[in-house]
Design a protein around this motif. Structure first.
Motif, PDB file in Angstrom:
ATOM      1  N   GLY A   1      30.426  41.776 -96.564  1.00 27.57           N
ATOM      2  CA  GLY A   1      28.981  41.953 -96.665  1.00 27.57           C
ATOM      3  C   GLY A   1      28.495  41.891 -98.098  1.00 27.57           C
ATOM      4  O   GLY A   1      27.484  41.244 -98.397  1.00 27.57           O
ATOM      5  N   ALA A   2      29.211  42.555 -99.006  1.00 31.38           N
ATOM      6  CA  ALA A   2      28.815  42.552-100.416  1.00 31.38           C
ATOM      7  C   ALA A   2      28.906  41.163-101.021  1.00 31.38           C
ATOM      8  O   ALA A   2      28.026  40.732-101.793  1.00 31.38           O
ATOM      9  N   VAL A   3      29.968  40.427-100.680  1.00 28.98           N
ATOM     10  CA  VAL A   3      30.131  39.063-101.199  1.00 28.98           C
ATOM     11  C   VAL A   3      28.986  38.178-100.725  1.00 28.98           C
ATOM     12  O   VAL A   3      28.377  37.430-101.502  1.00 28.98           O
TER      13      VAL A   3
ATOM     14  N   ASN B   1      36.013  33.691 -97.103  1.00 26.65           N
ATOM     15  CA  ASN B   1      35.650  32.307 -96.785  1.00 26.65           C
ATOM     16  C   ASN B   1      34.193  32.036 -97.178  1.00 26.65           C
ATOM     17  O   ASN B   1      33.470  31.315 -96.485  1.00 26.65           O
ATOM     18  N   ALA B   2      33.753  32.614 -98.285  1.00 26.87           N
ATOM     19  CA  ALA B   2      32.326  32.593 -98.630  1.00 26.87           C
ATOM     20  C   ALA B   2      32.050  31.960 -99.981  1.00 26.87           C
ATOM     21  O   ALA B   2      31.143  32.382-100.698  1.00 26.87           O
ATOM     22  N   ALA B   3      32.812  30.924-100.333  1.00 29.98           N
ATOM     23  CA  ALA B   3      32.616  30.289-101.636  1.00 29.98           C
ATOM     24  C   ALA B   3      31.517  29.244-101.618  1.00 29.98           C
ATOM     25  O   ALA B   3      31.153  28.717-102.675  1.00 29.98           O
ATOM     26  N   GLY B   4      30.996  28.914-100.439  1.00 25.84           N
ATOM     27  CA  GLY B   4      29.986  27.869-100.343  1.00 25.84           C
ATOM     28  C   GLY B   4      28.815  28.040-101.294  1.00 25.84           C
ATOM     29  O   GLY B   4      28.474  27.114-102.041  1.00 25.84           O
ATOM     30  N   PRO B   5      28.150  29.210-101.316  1.00 23.48           N
ATOM     31  CA  PRO B   5      27.010  29.376-102.217  1.00 23.48           C
ATOM     32  C   PRO B   5      27.376  29.202-103.693  1.00 23.48           C
ATOM     33  O   PRO B   5      26.554  28.719-104.477  1.00 23.48           O
ATOM     34  N   VAL B   6      28.585  29.597-104.090  1.00 27.91           N
ATOM     35  CA  VAL B   6      29.005  29.409-105.481  1.00 27.91           C
ATOM     36  C   VAL B   6      29.036  27.928-105.816  1.00 27.91           C
ATOM     37  O   VAL B   6      28.513  27.473-106.845  1.00 27.91           O
ATOM     38  N   MET B   7      29.655  27.136-104.929  1.00 25.33           N
ATOM     39  CA  MET B   7      29.764  25.710-105.188  1.00 25.33           C
ATOM     40  C   MET B   7      28.427  24.999-105.060  1.00 25.33           C
ATOM     41  O   MET B   7      28.149  24.043-105.792  1.00 25.33           O
TER      42      MET B   7
ATOM     43  N   LEU C   1      23.943  35.397-101.724  1.00 19.97           N
ATOM     44  CA  LEU C   1      22.542  35.230-101.348  1.00 19.97           C
ATOM     45  C   LEU C   1      21.639  35.472-102.549  1.00 19.97           C
ATOM     46  O   LEU C   1      20.691  34.720-102.800  1.00 19.97           O
ATOM     47  N   ALA C   2      21.920  36.509-103.315  1.00 22.12           N
ATOM     48  CA  ALA C   2      21.115  36.825-104.498  1.00 22.12           C
ATOM     49  C   ALA C   2      21.163  35.684-105.511  1.00 22.12           C
ATOM     50  O   ALA C   2      20.150  35.348-106.138  1.00 22.12           O
ATOM     51  N   ILE C   3      22.340  35.070-105.668  1.00 23.04           N
ATOM     52  CA  ILE C   3      22.475  33.945-106.599  1.00 23.04           C
ATOM     53  C   ILE C   3      21.593  32.779-106.152  1.00 23.04           C
ATOM     54  O   ILE C   3      20.898  32.157-106.959  1.00 23.04           O
TER      55      ILE C   3
END
Length: 257
Positions: free
Chosen positions: A107-109, A156-162, A114-116
């Motif tokens: 949840g935090a990740v 499995n949440a690297a999508g927003p970073v990329m 989302l904030a980014i």
């Protein structure tokens, strides 16, 4: 995972998640958080990260098939060593956390990612930005690589970073999709030994992925078909809202359960 999920409702949620994985991989990566939340709802949160991994790899294959000619290899080479560092860090975290804490971590990740994305949309845009220096490019690659490796291993949440990294690099749509496809295919394959060693992938996990192949295929074809036919700004805004709500509910369930 020691057994397949039981019940039509559970399989319906997993099938929906698999469709969304396909859509995210071939069209709108902003939807990538929703399958994470659905899998973590049906399965124990820690096991869900391993159960989702084979499904992601299947969807990566569709994305590579559609966009394999549009890839920026220099960017991938620049990110690779830092992704390895981040993945190892994420594996260490997974070794020590229990299921309740894992729900909080996921949840935090997702909320951080989302904030980014929201910050990137709301921040003022430079009228005539200066090209980044070599040091700035290397620093951005290091930060994005470590963050992507750690978040993809843990949730499995690297999508927003990329998404943020490649959009700030000014990639056109097809090169963006092709580079994302090859990046995540390589990274997800690299994660398999870690996930297997941590007990997050089993023969039941692989069988579940095979059962979900039709749903992944449907999502991949839908994502490819609609990527040029919708208002992406409105679509991504709705996805951000849903991702934020889902991440908050996941953390709330961990704190109250």
């Amino acid at each position: 995972m020691t057994a397949l999920p039981d019940g039509a409702a559970a399989w319906a949620m997993l099938a929906l998640a698999a469709v969304l994985v396909g859509v995210a991989k071939t069209g709108f990566s902003g939807m990538g958080s929703l399958p994470i939340l659905l899998f973590a709802t049906v399965l124990p949160a820690k096991e869900s990260t391993g159960a989702l991994l084979p499904v992601l790899i299947l969807a990566d294959l569709f994305a590579i098939r559609f966009y394999s000619r549009h890839v920026e290899w220099r960017v991938l080479a620049r990110l690779a060593p830092w992704v390895v560092v981040g993945t190892v860090m994420g594996a260490v975290v997974l070794w020590f956390v229990d299921d309740t804490l894992m729900r909080l971590v996921i949840g935090a990740v997702l909320l951080a990612m989302l904030a980014i994305q929201v910050w990137n949309r709301l921040r003022p845009k430079a009228i005539d930005p200066k090209p980044p220096s070599g040091l700035a490019r290397r620093s951005a690659a290091a930060g994005a690589g470590v963050a992507a490796g750690a978040t993809t291993m843990m949730a499995n949440a690297a999508g927003p970073v990329m998404v943020l990294y490649l959009m700030l690099s000014g990639f056109p749509k097809l090169r963006f999709l092709g580079t994302m496809a090859w990046f995540f295919f390589a990274v997800n394959l690299f994660k398999v030994p870690f996930s297997w060693g941590l007990g997050l992938i089993s023969w039941h996990t692989l069988l579940m992925a095979v059962i979900l192949i039709p749903a992944v295929a449907v999502g991949a074809l839908v994502g490819r078909a609609v990527v040029h036919r919708v208002n992406q700004r409105q679509f991504e805004l709705a996805t951000l809202v849903l991702s934020g709500a889902g991440a908050g509910l996941l953390m709330l369930s961990a704190l109250t359960g």
